[in-house]
Design an enzyme around this catalytic site. Structure first.
Site, short mmCIF file in Angstrom:
data_model
loop_
_atom_site.label_atom_id
_atom_site.label_comp_id
_atom_site.label_asym_id
_atom_site.label_seq_id
_atom_site.Cartn_x
_atom_site.Cartn_y
_atom_site.Cartn_z
N GLY A 31 3.04 51.10 26.91
CA GLY A 31 3.61 50.23 25.88
C GLY A 31 3.16 48.79 26.06
O GLY A 31 2.12 48.53 26.67
N GLY A 36 -6.22 45.73 22.53
CA GLY A 36 -7.02 46.61 23.39
C GLY A 36 -6.53 48.05 23.27
O GLY A 36 -7.33 48.99 23.12
N HIS A 37 -5.21 48.24 23.32
CA HIS A 37 -4.67 49.60 23.16
C HIS A 37 -4.99 50.15 21.77
O HIS A 37 -5.33 51.32 21.61
CB HIS A 37 -3.14 49.60 23.31
N GLN A 61 4.30 54.69 39.65
CA GLN A 61 3.05 53.98 39.96
C GLN A 61 3.29 52.51 40.31
O GLN A 61 2.34 51.77 40.51
CB GLN A 61 2.05 54.11 38.80
N GLU A 148 -11.82 51.02 30.08
CA GLU A 148 -12.57 50.74 31.32
C GLU A 148 -12.05 49.52 32.07
O GLU A 148 -12.51 49.26 33.17
CB GLU A 148 -14.05 50.53 30.99
N ASP A 150 -9.31 49.32 33.48
CA ASP A 150 -8.77 49.94 34.69
C ASP A 150 -9.82 50.93 35.21
O ASP A 150 -9.61 52.15 35.16
CB ASP A 150 -7.46 50.64 34.37
N GLN A 153 -8.87 53.45 37.84
CA GLN A 153 -7.95 54.45 37.26
C GLN A 153 -8.74 55.53 36.51
O GLN A 153 -8.47 56.72 36.65
CB GLN A 153 -6.97 53.74 36.32
N SER A 186 -1.61 43.76 29.05
CA SER A 186 -0.18 43.52 28.77
C SER A 186 0.34 42.40 29.67
O SER A 186 1.30 41.72 29.33
CB SER A 186 0.64 44.78 29.02
N ARG A 187 -0.28 42.22 30.83
CA ARG A 187 0.21 41.20 31.76
C ARG A 187 -0.25 39.80 31.39
O ARG A 187 0.27 38.82 31.94
CB ARG A 187 -0.23 41.54 33.19
O1 PAF Z 1 -3.07 52.41 32.21
C1 PAF Z 1 -1.86 52.61 32.02
O2 PAF Z 1 -1.24 52.03 31.14
C2 PAF Z 1 -1.11 53.59 32.93
O3 PAF Z 1 -1.57 53.52 34.23
C3 PAF Z 1 -1.14 55.03 32.41
C4 PAF Z 1 -2.55 55.61 32.39
C5 PAF Z 1 -0.55 55.09 31.00
C6 PAF Z 1 -0.29 55.93 33.32
O4 PAF Z 1 1.03 55.49 33.37
#
Ligand code: PAF
Length: 283
Positions: A31, A36-37, A61, A148, A150, A153, A186-187
């Site tokens: 959220g 970007g999202h 996490q 990318e 992250d 991740q 988001s930060r």
């Molecule tokens: O990138 C994120 O926002 C989170 O790490 C994810 C992939 C939704 C997992 O909680």
């Protein structure tokens, strides 16, 4: 746009699409959505008939001293934005729906988290892989889109999907940036005006390092030393600045082929990350 808050509701919806022969893309998020999202959702729309976006601030996490409690939660605004870009469904489970009493399973990729963000955030990637696998089980998407920004991740999730034969294609989406190069996050909303003006040094520094690599610089040590100095001089505190193999995420001893340059730095209490790809012109 449908809002599903239980796994059962989401499965019923998605299986209904499937019997009609439709394909499904998932965009997992926590959220606090920004452009970007939305770009990830737009990309997902191009690749599948239906798009499900999950909104779940995943407690597993976050470390004990991290920003789980103050992580921005803007559910109504998020849903309005998703509706506008043509998202078909939002999956927004509660913490107790995802992690009911008695939950005791772990999902952990072993080596990739031993670098970069994993060093300063022990357990973070185990929390990510656990929740992403649960989200994949809930939605059973054909593909899932990850940004990318992250980078570690994405690599960890790609590895999990490969190791566990998950029937989902992982699609990487390039980092979306502000006009001055700052990676959308988001930060970023935590930054005050002065910090916001300092933050673009990250992308400027990474881009400068990538240009020098393309022009023939081969020694990671001197590139990193100069990069750290530039970021520190701008008032940020560097957690890491690394030049790594883009697959294993291990530091490279010399730059002879494609590499990834990644940074994490703090501006006050806000932790920012960014990364770019680079390679020598001849490689
Ligand atoms: O990138 C994120 O926002 C989170 O790490 C994810 C992939 C939704 C997992 O909680």
């Amino acid at each position: 746009m449908v809002i599903a808050s239980t796994v059962q509701e989401l499965r019923t919806l998605v299986r209904g699409w499937r019997v009609q022969g439709r394909t499904v893309a998932m965009v997992p998020t926590m959220g606090a959505l920004h452009d970007g999202h939305l770009d990830l959702v737009r990309a997902a729309r191009e690749l599948a008939d239906h798009v499900v976006t999950s909104i779940f601030v995943n407690p597993t996490q976050f470390g004990p001293n991290e920003d789980f409690d103050r992580y921005p939660r803007t559910f109504d605004a998020d849903c309005a934005m998703l509706d506008q870009v043509g998202c078909d469904a939002v999956f927004a489970p509660s913490v107790s729906a995802m992690y009911p009493d008695g939950f005791q399973t772990r999902v952990e990729v072993t080596r990739l988290p031993d670098h970069l963000c994993g060093l300063g955030r022990p357990g973070h990637f185990a929390g990510v892989t656990l929740v992403v696998l649960k989200l994949f089980h809930a939605c059973e998407p054909d593909l899932a889109v990850f940004g990318e920004k992250d980078f570690q991740q994405v690599r960890v999730i790609e590895q999990m999907v490969r190791d566990l034969d998950c029937p989902v294609r992982i699609v990487r989406h390039p980092t979306v940036r502000e006009a001055d190069g700052l990676a959308r996050s988001s930060r970023n909303r935590y930054l005050d005006a002065r910090q916001r003006s300092q933050a673009p040094v990250l992308f400027r520094t990474l881009s400068g390092m990538a240009s020098r690599i393309q022009a023939g610089a081969r020694d990671p040590g001197s590139l990193i030393a100069q990069g750290r100095a530039a970021i520190t001089a701008a008032g940020l505190s560097v957690e890491y600045l690394s030049i790594v193999d883009p697959d294993t995420l291990e530091d490279v001893a010399s730059i002879d082929g494609p590499v990834r340059i990644l940074v994490a730095a703090r501006l006050g209490v806000t932790r920012l990350i960014d990364n770019v790809g680079a390679q020598p012109a001849s490689a």
